[in-house]
Design an enzyme around this catalytic site. Structure first.
Site, short mmCIF file in Angstrom:
data_model
loop_
_atom_site.label_atom_id
_atom_site.label_comp_id
_atom_site.label_asym_id
_atom_site.label_seq_id
_atom_site.Cartn_x
_atom_site.Cartn_y
_atom_site.Cartn_z
N HIS A 20 40.51 17.05 -21.85
CA HIS A 20 40.51 15.62 -21.51
C HIS A 20 41.75 15.28 -20.67
O HIS A 20 41.66 14.56 -19.68
CB HIS A 20 40.57 14.75 -22.78
CG HIS A 20 39.37 14.84 -23.68
ND1 HIS A 20 39.49 15.16 -25.01
CD2 HIS A 20 38.05 14.64 -23.45
CE1 HIS A 20 38.29 15.14 -25.57
NE2 HIS A 20 37.39 14.84 -24.64
N LYS A 44 27.68 8.90 -34.13
CA LYS A 44 28.30 10.20 -34.36
C LYS A 44 28.77 10.35 -35.80
O LYS A 44 28.70 11.44 -36.35
CB LYS A 44 29.47 10.39 -33.40
CG LYS A 44 28.97 10.82 -32.03
CD LYS A 44 29.98 11.71 -31.34
CE LYS A 44 29.34 12.49 -30.20
NZ LYS A 44 30.32 13.28 -29.46
N ARG A 94 31.39 20.60 -18.57
CA ARG A 94 31.94 21.92 -18.87
C ARG A 94 30.96 23.02 -18.50
O ARG A 94 31.27 23.97 -17.83
CB ARG A 94 32.28 22.03 -20.36
CG ARG A 94 33.52 21.28 -20.76
CD ARG A 94 33.60 21.14 -22.24
NE ARG A 94 32.42 20.45 -22.74
CZ ARG A 94 32.36 19.84 -23.89
NH1 ARG A 94 33.38 19.85 -24.71
NH2 ARG A 94 31.25 19.23 -24.27
N SER A 132 36.29 18.83 -28.61
CA SER A 132 36.88 18.23 -29.82
C SER A 132 36.22 18.82 -31.07
O SER A 132 36.88 19.09 -32.07
CB SER A 132 36.69 16.72 -29.82
OG SER A 132 37.29 16.15 -28.69
O1 PNS Z 1 32.86 11.89 -26.03
P1 PNS Z 1 31.41 11.55 -26.19
O2 PNS Z 1 31.11 11.37 -27.65
O3 PNS Z 1 30.51 12.53 -25.50
O4 PNS Z 1 31.19 10.13 -25.50
C1 PNS Z 1 29.93 9.51 -25.51
C2 PNS Z 1 30.01 8.05 -25.01
C3 PNS Z 1 31.01 7.27 -25.85
C4 PNS Z 1 30.46 8.02 -23.56
C5 PNS Z 1 28.60 7.42 -25.14
O5 PNS Z 1 28.12 7.60 -26.42
C6 PNS Z 1 28.60 5.93 -24.80
O6 PNS Z 1 28.66 5.56 -23.65
N1 PNS Z 1 28.52 5.07 -25.84
C7 PNS Z 1 28.56 3.64 -25.68
C8 PNS Z 1 27.18 3.02 -25.98
C9 PNS Z 1 26.28 3.10 -24.77
O7 PNS Z 1 26.57 2.58 -23.70
N2 PNS Z 1 25.13 3.77 -24.94
C10 PNS Z 1 24.17 4.00 -23.90
C11 PNS Z 1 24.55 5.22 -23.09
S1 PNS Z 1 23.26 5.64 -21.98
#
Ligand code: PNS
Length: 164
Positions: A20, A44, A94, A132
């Site tokens: 990150h 999650k 990645r 992570s």
């Molecule tokens: O580090 P991560 O867990 O891969 O991040 C995922 C994240 C936080 C970017 C994604 O879950 C997100 O955007 N969540 C916010 C809710 C949202 O907008 N959902 C619709 C996404 S299409």
């Protein structure tokens, strides 16, 4: 006066890894400001660190970089991006395995708000295998994760998972 370019880098950051950090540093070469946005991600579940802990940690990691802001958000990412005047969302890629999920998310986000663009950055070759999830697993099983996370995170992991 020229417009300031702002990119949002969203994620769970539970915890932030060197992968990150590398991505943020490279993003700063292209955008004026980066907002690291930590999601309250109910789906999650089972986070190791609270959102407040993660915000404090990420702030510490970037304390000398005034172009980085650390924030948290609830609800839709695209609404958050719009609220902070960011036109771009940064995501790291990645491996091929990341692609499907990321492609779906970027496409959904574009349907929701076409004026917000997702930029994908390839993770550097030194960190393509770091996540992570794996860091937590290895640390939890007593493995050495010093090479994968900033020092402040290493200390926190050692507190959560004391080594004999
Ligand atoms: O580090 P991560 O867990 O891969 O991040 C995922 C994240 C936080 C970017 C994604 O879950 C997100 O955007 N969540 C916010 C809710 C949202 O907008 N959902 C619709 C996404 S299409």
């Amino acid at each position: 006066m020229a417009e300031i370019s702002i990119a949002v880098y969203p994620g769970s950051f539970d915890p932030i890894t060197n992968g990150h950090v590398d991505l943020v540093q490279r993003t700063l070469r292209i955008f004026d400001r980066v907002i690291i946005a930590i999601a309250y991600n109910q789906e999650k579940g089972g986070a190791l660190f609270s959102v407040d802990e993660r915000m404090a940690t990420v702030r510490k990691v970037f304390e000398s970089e005034e172009r980085v802001r650390v924030d948290s958000f609830q609800g839709l990412l695209v609404d958050y991006a719009e609220a902070v005047s960011a036109k771009v969302v940064i995501r790291g890629l990645r491996a091929v395995s990341d692609f499907e999920y990321e492609f779906q998310m970027a496409t959904m986000n574009r349907r929701l708000k076409p004026n917000i663009e997702t930029f994908f950055m390839m993770t550097s070759e030194s960190s393509f295998y770091i996540s992570s999830r794996l860091v937590k697993e290895v640390a939890g099983l007593g493995g050495d994760v010093a090479a994968f996370v900033p020092e402040v995170v290493l200390d926190q992991l050692l507190e959560k998972f004391p080594r004999p």
